[in-house]
Design a protein around this motif. Structure first.
Motif, mmCIF file in Angstrom:
data_model
loop_
_atom_site.group_PDB
_atom_site.id
_atom_site.type_symbol
_atom_site.label_atom_id
_atom_site.label_comp_id
_atom_site.label_asym_id
_atom_site.label_seq_id
_atom_site.Cartn_x
_atom_site.Cartn_y
_atom_site.Cartn_z
ATOM 1 N N THR A 1 15.853 22.897 -0.685
ATOM 2 C CA THR A 1 15.030 24.011 -1.165
ATOM 3 C C THR A 1 13.578 23.836 -0.749
ATOM 4 O O THR A 1 12.940 24.776 -0.253
ATOM 5 C CB THR A 1 15.130 24.121 -2.699
ATOM 6 N N LEU A 2 13.034 22.641 -0.947
ATOM 7 C CA LEU A 2 11.656 22.380 -0.525
ATOM 8 C C LEU A 2 11.498 22.544 0.984
ATOM 9 O O LEU A 2 10.502 23.084 1.464
ATOM 10 C CB LEU A 2 11.239 20.971 -0.948
ATOM 11 N N ARG A 3 12.482 22.088 1.737
ATOM 12 C CA ARG A 3 12.455 22.263 3.197
ATOM 13 C C ARG A 3 12.397 23.735 3.573
ATOM 14 O O ARG A 3 11.566 24.154 4.386
ATOM 15 C CB ARG A 3 13.705 21.626 3.795
ATOM 16 N N ASP A 4 13.286 24.548 2.966
ATOM 17 C CA ASP A 4 13.331 25.971 3.302
ATOM 18 C C ASP A 4 12.045 26.681 2.894
ATOM 19 O O ASP A 4 11.573 27.579 3.601
ATOM 20 C CB ASP A 4 14.531 26.629 2.618
ATOM 21 N N LEU A 5 11.462 26.287 1.765
ATOM 22 C CA LEU A 5 10.194 26.880 1.342
ATOM 23 C C LEU A 5 9.088 26.564 2.339
ATOM 24 O O LEU A 5 8.265 27.422 2.675
ATOM 25 C CB LEU A 5 9.816 26.377 -0.054
ATOM 26 N N CYS A 6 9.058 25.332 2.819
ATOM 27 C CA CYS A 6 8.048 24.944 3.802
ATOM 28 C C CYS A 6 8.234 25.675 5.125
ATOM 29 O O CYS A 6 7.262 26.034 5.799
ATOM 30 C CB CYS A 6 8.086 23.435 4.035
ATOM 31 N N LEU A 7 9.482 25.907 5.509
ATOM 32 C CA LEU A 7 9.772 26.585 6.771
ATOM 33 C C LEU A 7 9.670 28.106 6.658
ATOM 34 O O LEU A 7 9.676 28.795 7.679
ATOM 35 C CB LEU A 7 11.181 26.219 7.245
ATOM 36 N N GLY A 8 9.595 28.615 5.437
ATOM 37 C CA GLY A 8 9.615 30.056 5.248
ATOM 38 C C GLY A 8 10.989 30.655 5.469
ATOM 39 O O GLY A 8 11.111 31.845 5.788
ATOM 40 N N ALA A 9 12.024 29.833 5.304
ATOM 41 C CA ALA A 9 13.398 30.314 5.488
ATOM 42 C C ALA A 9 13.826 31.122 4.271
ATOM 43 O O ALA A 9 13.787 30.624 3.148
ATOM 44 C CB ALA A 9 14.339 29.126 5.688
ATOM 45 N N ARG A 10 14.224 32.350 4.487
ATOM 46 C CA ARG A 10 14.668 33.220 3.395
ATOM 47 C C ARG A 10 15.969 33.912 3.791
ATOM 48 O O ARG A 10 16.094 34.380 4.923
ATOM 49 C CB ARG A 10 13.602 34.287 3.078
ATOM 50 N N PRO A 11 16.936 34.019 2.863
ATOM 51 C CA PRO A 11 16.926 33.367 1.551
ATOM 52 C C PRO A 11 17.146 31.865 1.663
ATOM 53 O O PRO A 11 17.491 31.376 2.741
ATOM 54 C CB PRO A 11 18.089 34.050 0.823
ATOM 55 N N LEU A 12 16.921 31.149 0.565
ATOM 56 C CA LEU A 12 17.174 29.717 0.557
ATOM 57 C C LEU A 12 18.633 29.444 0.899
ATOM 58 O O LEU A 12 19.510 30.265 0.628
ATOM 59 C CB LEU A 12 16.830 29.131 -0.811
ATOM 60 N N PHE A 13 18.903 28.272 1.462
ATOM 61 C CA PHE A 13 20.229 28.004 2.012
ATOM 62 C C PHE A 13 21.340 28.156 0.985
ATOM 63 O O PHE A 13 22.418 28.649 1.291
ATOM 64 C CB PHE A 13 20.265 26.608 2.663
ATOM 65 N N TRP A 14 21.089 27.770 -0.277
ATOM 66 C CA TRP A 14 22.145 27.847 -1.276
ATOM 67 C C TRP A 14 22.248 29.239 -1.896
ATOM 68 O O TRP A 14 23.268 29.553 -2.517
ATOM 69 C CB TRP A 14 21.936 26.791 -2.366
ATOM 70 N N ILE A 15 21.234 30.069 -1.717
ATOM 71 C CA ILE A 15 21.315 31.468 -2.145
ATOM 72 C C ILE A 15 22.043 32.292 -1.087
ATOM 73 O O ILE A 15 22.867 33.157 -1.402
ATOM 74 C CB ILE A 15 19.909 32.041 -2.408
ATOM 75 N N GLU A 16 21.764 31.991 0.161
ATOM 76 C CA GLU A 16 22.445 32.682 1.249
ATOM 77 C C GLU A 16 23.938 32.364 1.260
ATOM 78 O O GLU A 16 24.762 33.236 1.539
ATOM 79 C CB GLU A 16 21.815 32.287 2.585
ATOM 80 N N GLN A 17 24.282 31.116 0.940
ATOM 81 C CA GLN A 17 25.685 30.702 0.934
ATOM 82 C C GLN A 17 25.980 29.978 -0.389
ATOM 83 O O GLN A 17 25.789 28.763 -0.500
ATOM 84 C CB GLN A 17 25.973 29.792 2.126
ATOM 85 N N PRO A 18 26.419 30.719 -1.425
ATOM 86 C CA PRO A 18 26.663 30.119 -2.740
ATOM 87 C C PRO A 18 27.735 29.029 -2.747
ATOM 88 O O PRO A 18 27.847 28.299 -3.737
ATOM 89 C CB PRO A 18 27.112 31.319 -3.596
ATOM 90 N N LEU A 19 28.492 28.893 -1.657
ATOM 91 C CA LEU A 19 29.499 27.839 -1.608
ATOM 92 C C LEU A 19 28.856 26.453 -1.752
ATOM 93 O O LEU A 19 29.504 25.517 -2.219
ATOM 94 C CB LEU A 19 30.293 27.929 -0.303
ATOM 95 N N TYR A 20 27.593 26.328 -1.378
ATOM 96 C CA TYR A 20 26.898 25.059 -1.593
ATOM 97 C C TYR A 20 26.831 24.734 -3.087
ATOM 98 O O TYR A 20 27.006 23.588 -3.502
ATOM 99 C CB TYR A 20 25.481 25.121 -1.023
ATOM 100 N N VAL A 21 26.548 25.758 -3.894
ATOM 101 C CA VAL A 21 26.475 25.567 -5.346
ATOM 102 C C VAL A 21 27.840 25.169 -5.890
ATOM 103 O O VAL A 21 27.956 24.227 -6.695
ATOM 104 C CB VAL A 21 25.962 26.853 -6.035
ATOM 105 N N TRP A 22 28.875 25.871 -5.448
ATOM 106 C CA TRP A 22 30.226 25.549 -5.922
ATOM 107 C C TRP A 22 30.650 24.149 -5.477
ATOM 108 O O TRP A 22 31.331 23.432 -6.219
ATOM 109 C CB TRP A 22 31.220 26.589 -5.412
ATOM 110 N N THR A 23 30.233 23.758 -4.295
ATOM 111 C CA THR A 23 30.546 22.401 -3.820
ATOM 112 C C THR A 23 29.900 21.355 -4.719
ATOM 113 O O THR A 23 30.535 20.358 -5.103
ATOM 114 C CB THR A 23 30.055 22.215 -2.373
ATOM 115 N N ALA A 24 28.639 21.573 -5.068
ATOM 116 C CA ALA A 24 27.930 20.633 -5.936
ATOM 117 C C ALA A 24 28.574 20.570 -7.317
ATOM 118 O O ALA A 24 28.774 19.479 -7.874
ATOM 119 C CB ALA A 24 26.459 21.036 -6.051
ATOM 120 N N LEU A 25 28.909 21.731 -7.878
ATOM 121 C CA LEU A 25 29.505 21.769 -9.217
ATOM 122 C C LEU A 25 30.890 21.118 -9.229
ATOM 123 O O LEU A 25 31.210 20.339 -10.142
ATOM 124 C CB LEU A 25 29.602 23.213 -9.709
#
Length: 208
Positions: free
Chosen positions: A46-70
């Motif tokens: 998240t901090l990386r994407d904020l610094c790069l100006g990447a939108r949306p954040l990687f885990w918002i663009e692909q919620p599978l990251y969230v499900w993987t973590a959970l």
């Protein structure tokens, strides 16, 4: 799915598992463990994407990251309740997440056109920031700031520098990632084995 995405999924899983292991003995319930796992898994990216100006954040663009973590967090939570893992499990899994996220962050920064030194620094941020947030939330001094900690962020820095240097002289190839990640993992594990540490700041005694 691109190889870079698989690497980031593996990094998310490793960091989520490390968060669960770090919560052991802290009296944290399942909800707290899930929060800790999510923060650890997506904090650095998240901090990386904020610094790069990447939108949306990687885990918002692909919620599978969230499900993987959970899913990883719940699986690890159940596992540690019924099995005693080796004492070095946390350090080993944390080292794997460090290597995976460090190079994933560096590569994404290069893809966004960041200069080499910026890509290296963002690789370090991606690798260590989630662990810093994890340790702060569990009321511990972050591993990266401990005086007695073996090479940690330094290992990511070295691997990221190697990755950027290779990409500067050669066209992109898959083996660049694996070599750089192996370097980070080897440095971290070797530092743990032989207690390699950076020198700490000690001021000379001054006369009153």
């Amino acid at each position: 799915m691109p190889l870079a995405a698989w690497i980031e999924y593996l990094a998310v899983a490793a960091c989520a598992a490390s968060a669960v292991l770090a919560a052991e003995g802290k009296g944290i319930d399942l909800f707290g463990v899930l929060v800790l796992a999510l923060v650890t898994a997506v904090g650095g990216g998240t901090l990386r994407d904020l610094c790069l100006g990447a939108r949306p954040l990687f885990w918002i663009e692909q919620p599978l990251y969230v499900w993987t973590a959970l899913a990883t967090a719940v699986t690890t939570f159940v596992l540690v309740r019924f099995a005693r893992l080796p004492a070095k499990s946390l350090a080993l899994i944390d080292a794997i997440g460090l290597a995976l996220f460090g190079i994933a962050g560096t590569e994404k920064a290069l893809a966004f056109g960041a200069p080499g030194i910026v890509a290296v620094l963002l690789g370090v941020v991606t690798g260590v920031a989630g662990g810093i947030l994890r340790d702060v939330l569990r009321n511990e001094v972050p591993l990266v700031f401990r005086q007695d900690m073996e090479l940690y962020a330094t290992a990511v820095f070295a691997g990221a520098v190697a990755f950027v240097a290779i990409r500067f002289f050669q066209p992109p190839a898959k083996w660049h990632r694996w070599l750089a990640m192996a370097l980070i993992l080897a440095l971290r594990l070797s530092a743990m084995r032989w207690k390699w540490r950076l020198p700490s700041l000690r001021l000379l005694d001054r006369e009153p």
